[in-house]
Design a protein around this motif. Structure first.
Motif, PDB file in Angstrom:
ATOM      1  N   LEU A  71      43.886  18.874 -20.524  1.00  0.00           N
ATOM      2  CA  LEU A  71      42.448  19.083 -20.373  1.00  0.00           C
ATOM      3  C   LEU A  71      41.942  19.867 -21.580  1.00  0.00           C
ATOM      4  CD1 LEU A  71      42.320  20.108 -16.594  1.00  0.00           C
ATOM      5  CD2 LEU A  71      41.604  17.913 -17.570  1.00  0.00           C
ATOM      6  N   PRO A  72      40.641  19.807 -21.877  1.00  0.00           N
ATOM      7  CA  PRO A  72      40.122  20.517 -23.050  1.00  0.00           C
ATOM      8  C   PRO A  72      39.859  21.994 -22.768  1.00  0.00           C
ATOM      9  CG  PRO A  72      38.343  19.335 -21.978  1.00  0.00           C
ATOM     10  CD  PRO A  72      39.606  18.963 -21.240  1.00  0.00           C
ATOM     11  N   ALA A  73      39.957  22.805 -23.818  1.00  0.00           N
ATOM     12  CA  ALA A  73      39.444  24.172 -23.801  1.00  0.00           C
ATOM     13  C   ALA A  73      38.121  24.176 -24.568  1.00  0.00           C
ATOM     14  CB  ALA A  73      40.437  25.122 -24.456  1.00  0.00           C
ATOM     15  N   LEU A  74      37.276  25.145 -24.287  1.00  0.00           N
ATOM     16  CA  LEU A  74      36.009  25.283 -25.000  1.00  0.00           C
ATOM     17  C   LEU A  74      36.058  26.551 -25.842  1.00  0.00           C
ATOM     18  CD1 LEU A  74      33.433  24.281 -22.222  1.00  0.00           C
ATOM     19  CD2 LEU A  74      34.513  22.834 -23.977  1.00  0.00           C
ATOM     20  N   ASP A  97      37.578  32.795 -29.931  1.00  0.00           N
ATOM     21  CA  ASP A  97      36.900  33.096 -28.671  1.00  0.00           C
ATOM     22  C   ASP A  97      36.944  31.876 -27.756  1.00  0.00           C
ATOM     23  OD1 ASP A  97      35.335  34.086 -26.662  1.00  0.00           O
ATOM     24  OD2 ASP A  97      33.450  34.008 -27.788  1.00  0.00           O
ATOM     25  N   ILE A  98      37.847  31.887 -26.783  1.00  0.00           N
ATOM     26  CA  ILE A  98      37.967  30.770 -25.843  1.00  0.00           C
ATOM     27  C   ILE A  98      37.048  31.037 -24.665  1.00  0.00           C
ATOM     28  CG2 ILE A  98      39.501  29.416 -24.385  1.00  0.00           C
ATOM     29  CD1 ILE A  98      41.734  29.959 -26.304  1.00  0.00           C
ATOM     30  N   ALA A  99      35.966  30.258 -24.599  1.00  0.00           N
ATOM     31  CA  ALA A  99      34.946  30.461 -23.567  1.00  0.00           C
ATOM     32  C   ALA A  99      35.348  29.846 -22.239  1.00  0.00           C
ATOM     33  CB  ALA A  99      33.618  29.871 -24.038  1.00  0.00           C
ATOM     34  N   ALA A 100      36.166  28.789 -22.276  1.00  0.00           N
ATOM     35  CA  ALA A 100      36.664  28.167 -21.045  1.00  0.00           C
ATOM     36  C   ALA A 100      38.073  27.684 -21.309  1.00  0.00           C
ATOM     37  CB  ALA A 100      35.761  27.012 -20.610  1.00  0.00           C
ATOM     38  N   GLN A 101      39.021  28.153 -20.513  1.00  0.00           N
ATOM     39  CA  GLN A 101      40.418  27.791 -20.671  1.00  0.00           C
ATOM     40  C   GLN A 101      40.688  26.404 -20.085  1.00  0.00           C
ATOM     41  OE1 GLN A 101      42.461  29.819 -22.302  1.00  0.00           O
ATOM     42  NE2 GLN A 101      41.756  31.926 -22.005  1.00  0.00           N
ATOM     43  N   THR A 102      41.810  25.815 -20.476  1.00  0.00           N
ATOM     44  CA  THR A 102      42.186  24.525 -19.885  1.00  0.00           C
ATOM     45  C   THR A 102      42.445  24.657 -18.388  1.00  0.00           C
ATOM     46  OG1 THR A 102      44.501  24.907 -20.489  1.00  0.00           O
ATOM     47  CG2 THR A 102      43.150  23.670 -22.044  1.00  0.00           C
TER      48      THR A 102
END
Length: 278
Positions: free
Chosen positions: A77-80, A53-58
């Motif tokens: 950049l990071p993903a969350l 479950d990727i809550a915020a993409q790069t």
């Protein structure tokens, strides 16, 4: 809380394309958010059980999503990644050169982008995901990965230019401390031509790629070394000017300082050296 993990080299036919497989199972941790950080590898993870479950993409322009067999290009950049405290899956450490060889397209096409594997190679992700759900042990799961991914190899497909392959190897083998001028000399290409060709193949230029490789080395070292080893000492070993330089790079690439990341990253990291790989 419980943790299980395993790792193995891929089949010989996939050597140089995939560095290793690693399996992980985490149970009983507090729900939270994990940072998916920039790396020298293309992100390639097959979930077992619940999807990823990727809550915020790069790329903030890409909507959050859930993935069974996730494939992402290189990133800066990071993903969350949201989790409920329980995770299981198989990670495949795919090199950018391996991406071209397996999927017949440059890694640039997925720069800063996340997709289901089926979107790149129809039905392959579904088969890989479905078979891993019913395969009970790590050795057999890795064998399934070998079988399915080896099928993607085709001798008639174009390969990455030898100069770019060599350039990527130089970046990785030096821990990101080599310069664009050094790479230019080693490949026989001008700096301008190297940067154009490198970006067209991998999605980012050699200077940014070196920053990502150096950052990844520092991040792994921060997780692995005893607590009495300082961030400044890690910075010196990994080729940063000083602790402030490492902190600035970490803040850009991870979205937080090294100290903040170490405090917030509650899930264990799976790192293996050659002695622990089959």
């Amino acid at each position: 809380m419980g943790t299980m993990s395993a790792a193995r080299r891929p089949a010989p036919a996939l050597a140089g394309l995939i560095e290793q497989y690693y399996g992980y199972r985490l149970q009983g941790y507090a729900p939270g958010v994990h940072r998916g950080l920039p790396s020298r590898h293309v992100t390639f993870i097959v979930s077992i059980g619940s999807p990823i479950d990727i809550a915020a993409q790069t790329d903030p322009r890409q909507a959050p999503g859930s993935y069974r067999c996730v494939l992402s290009g290189l990133q800066a950049l990071p993903a969350l990644i949201a989790h409920d405290g329980n995770q299981e899956g198989v990670g495949i450490e795919l090199t950018p050169v391996g991406f071209r060889t397996l999927f017949a397209r440059p890694a640039r096409e997925l720069w800063n982008t996340t997709v289901e594997l089926d979107d790149v190679v129809s039905h392959v992700g579904s088969e890989l995901w479905e078979r891993l759900q019913v395969t009970p042990n790590w050795a057999d799961r890795f064998a399934v990965c070998d079988e399915i991914l080896t099928r993607l190899l085709r001798p008639d497909l174009p390969e990455v230019a030898p100069e770019l392959d060599h350039a990527w190897d130089l970046l990785v083998s030096t821990g990101g401390t080599t310069t664009v001028s050094d790479i230019s000399s080693a490949t026989g290409w001008s700096r301008q031509h190297l940067t154009r060709q490198f970006t067209d193949e991998f999605g980012l230029g050699p200077k940014l790629a070196a920053r990502v490789v150096r950052f990844e080395r520092a991040r792994r070292m921060l997780q692995a070394v005893p607590s009495h080893i300082s961030i400044a000492q890690v910075a010196a070993v990994c080729g940063f000017y000083d602790q402030a330089h490492l902190t600035n790079e970490f803040t850009y690439l991870a979205g937080c300082t090294p100290a903040q990341w170490l405090r917030s990253e509650e899930l264990p990291s799976f790192q293996y050296d050659d002695a622990h790989l089959g």
